[in-house]
Design an enzyme around this catalytic site. Structure first.
Site, mmCIF file in Angstrom:
data_model
loop_
_atom_site.group_PDB
_atom_site.id
_atom_site.type_symbol
_atom_site.label_atom_id
_atom_site.label_comp_id
_atom_site.label_asym_id
_atom_site.label_seq_id
_atom_site.Cartn_x
_atom_site.Cartn_y
_atom_site.Cartn_z
ATOM 1 N N GLY A 82 0.829 -1.204 0.000
ATOM 2 C CA GLY A 82 0.000 0.000 0.000
ATOM 3 C C GLY A 82 0.860 1.249 0.000
ATOM 4 O O GLY A 82 2.095 1.172 0.046
ATOM 5 N N ALA A 107 -11.272 -10.004 4.298
ATOM 6 C CA ALA A 107 -11.389 -9.913 2.837
ATOM 7 C C ALA A 107 -10.822 -11.192 2.245
ATOM 8 O O ALA A 107 -9.621 -11.316 2.045
ATOM 9 C CB ALA A 107 -10.615 -8.697 2.331
ATOM 10 N N LEU A 125 -8.140 -6.554 5.953
ATOM 11 C CA LEU A 125 -7.799 -6.530 4.525
ATOM 12 C C LEU A 125 -6.299 -6.700 4.289
ATOM 13 O O LEU A 125 -5.864 -6.760 3.138
ATOM 14 C CB LEU A 125 -8.229 -5.187 3.894
ATOM 15 C CG LEU A 125 -9.662 -5.068 3.352
ATOM 16 C CD1 LEU A 125 -10.699 -5.354 4.420
ATOM 17 C CD2 LEU A 125 -9.899 -3.681 2.759
ATOM 18 N N TYR A 135 -1.061 -17.395 -1.417
ATOM 19 C CA TYR A 135 -2.237 -16.521 -1.337
ATOM 20 C C TYR A 135 -3.519 -17.348 -1.187
ATOM 21 O O TYR A 135 -4.235 -17.225 -0.194
ATOM 22 C CB TYR A 135 -2.285 -15.663 -2.604
ATOM 23 C CG TYR A 135 -3.371 -14.620 -2.633
ATOM 24 C CD1 TYR A 135 -3.338 -13.526 -1.770
ATOM 25 C CD2 TYR A 135 -4.418 -14.704 -3.542
ATOM 26 C CE1 TYR A 135 -4.332 -12.550 -1.805
ATOM 27 C CE2 TYR A 135 -5.413 -13.730 -3.591
ATOM 28 C CZ TYR A 135 -5.363 -12.654 -2.717
ATOM 29 O OH TYR A 135 -6.345 -11.694 -2.764
#
Ligand code: NAD
Length: 315
Positions: free
Chosen positions: A36, A112, A71, A143
């Site tokens: 991010g 999420a 998230l 993932y």
């Protein structure tokens, strides 16, 4: 309400934080900026109701909250292939830490999760009842499998530890604040088109994706968290409108009025799903949710943001 958003400085998290502030909530954003950007929440930092904590969700943390949106995790294939262990830990230890916090403060909880839990699906479209077709040791497993484990942990805490939790499985989402260089199709195609570079498609481009604009997705996250009766439920959130990757490239080329050629290259990762389309009947019926932003409208808004972003990055 005090709401914690882990991964709040990411693409989706930053839009979610903004919407929560608009609702009048106090928002705590916890992020380690691995994928991010602080820039995504720079404006939000002007608000006294917004607090930014730089921390790794994989390490224990303590933040009093009434609701926790979890998230934090690299989300793009480039991101999680670069940080496979950190991705697995954010979704395992990170989910555990976030769930312990929700239990301690009796907070509502929403992780999420992702359409990737369905793997390369053998059922189409994917309904929440479908268990998936995932390679546990493939390149994407850091993932896919850690998200599946996060769902398992969430389910245990909901059933055994009394946490008011629900799960959302997000399908491909796009919009402003996504990283132009993260390899996902919309950011990649738009930035390639705007830079006048070839628009690169993996393989023939016949694989399909269904893309949801970020404001619609955030609506769905809020409804899943705050609608009565959602405890213990799992919801697909995404757009049921399915197109091939080649079609997306052609639409983006037209909307950006780009002269870039569309070229085909070898896929970078194995297990690239061939088809992706959510069945969103449950979210429609139980949450009264469905996407409302049309594809060309959403892409146009995204292209406008990318134009200014790319100018800023070059300047
Ligand atoms: P993103 O990479 O933009 O955002 C993730 C954020 O989490 C980033 O700000 C990153 O710095 C932070 N983060 C990662 N690991 C962390 C850690 N250990 N501690 C603290 N912060 C950490 O990705 P996104 O697209 O905004 O995705 C957000 C969530 O939604 C992710 O959990 C992702 O798996 C999920 N999701 C996204 C999509 C999509 O299409 N964007 C699809 C399915 C699921």
């Amino acid at each position: 309400m005090r709401v914690l958003v882990t991964g709040g400085a990411g693409f989706i998290g930053s839009h979610l934080c903004a919407r929560l502030l608009e609702r009048g909530d106090d928002v705590i954003c916890l992020d380690n900026f691995i994928t991010g950007r602080r820039q995504n929440v720079r404006e939000l930092e002007q608000s006294p109701a917004f607090q930014l904590i730089e921390a790794d969700v994989s390490e224990p943390f303590d933040v009093q909250a009434d609701a926790v949106f979890h998230l934090a995790s690299p989300a793009s294939p480039l991101g999680y292939l670069k940080y496979p262990l950190k991705t697995a830990l954010a979704n395992s230890f990170g989910s555990f830490n976030a769930l312990c916090l929700a239990e301690k403060y009796q907070a509502k909880f929403l992780p999420a999760s992702t359409s990737e839990v369905y793997g390369d699906p053998l059922e189409h479209p994917q309904r929440e009842e479908y268990w998936g077709n995932v390679n546990p040791i493939g390149m994407r497993a850091c993932y896919d499998e850690s998200k599946r484990f996060a769902e398992t942990l969430t389910s245990i805490f909901e059933k055994k530890n009394g946490v008011d939790a629900r799960i959302v499985r997000i399908f491909n989402c796009y919009g402003p604040h996504s990283d132009p260089d993260d390899g996902r199709i919309v950011p990649s195609f738009i930035s390639q088109a705007l830079r006048g570079e070839p628009i690169t498609i993996y393989g023939a481009g016949s694989q399909t994706r269904s893309l949801c604009y970020v404001s619609d997705l955030v609506d769905g996250l809020l409804k899943a968290m705050f609608t009565d009766g959602t405890r213990g439920r799992v919801y697909n959130l995404g757009s049921p409108e399915e197109h091939t990757v080649l079609e997306y490239a052609q639409i983006i080329k037209r909307l950006t009025r780009s002269n870039s050629p569309i070229v085909h290259v070898d896929p970078i990762s194995e297990d690239d799903p061939r088809r992706r389309q959510p069945d969103i009947s449950r979210a429609r019926n139980e949450l009264g949710w469905q996407p409302v932003v049309g594809l060309e409208e959403g892409l146009s808004r995204t292209i406008e943001w990318f134009r200014s972003e790319l100018v800023d990055r070059i300047a």
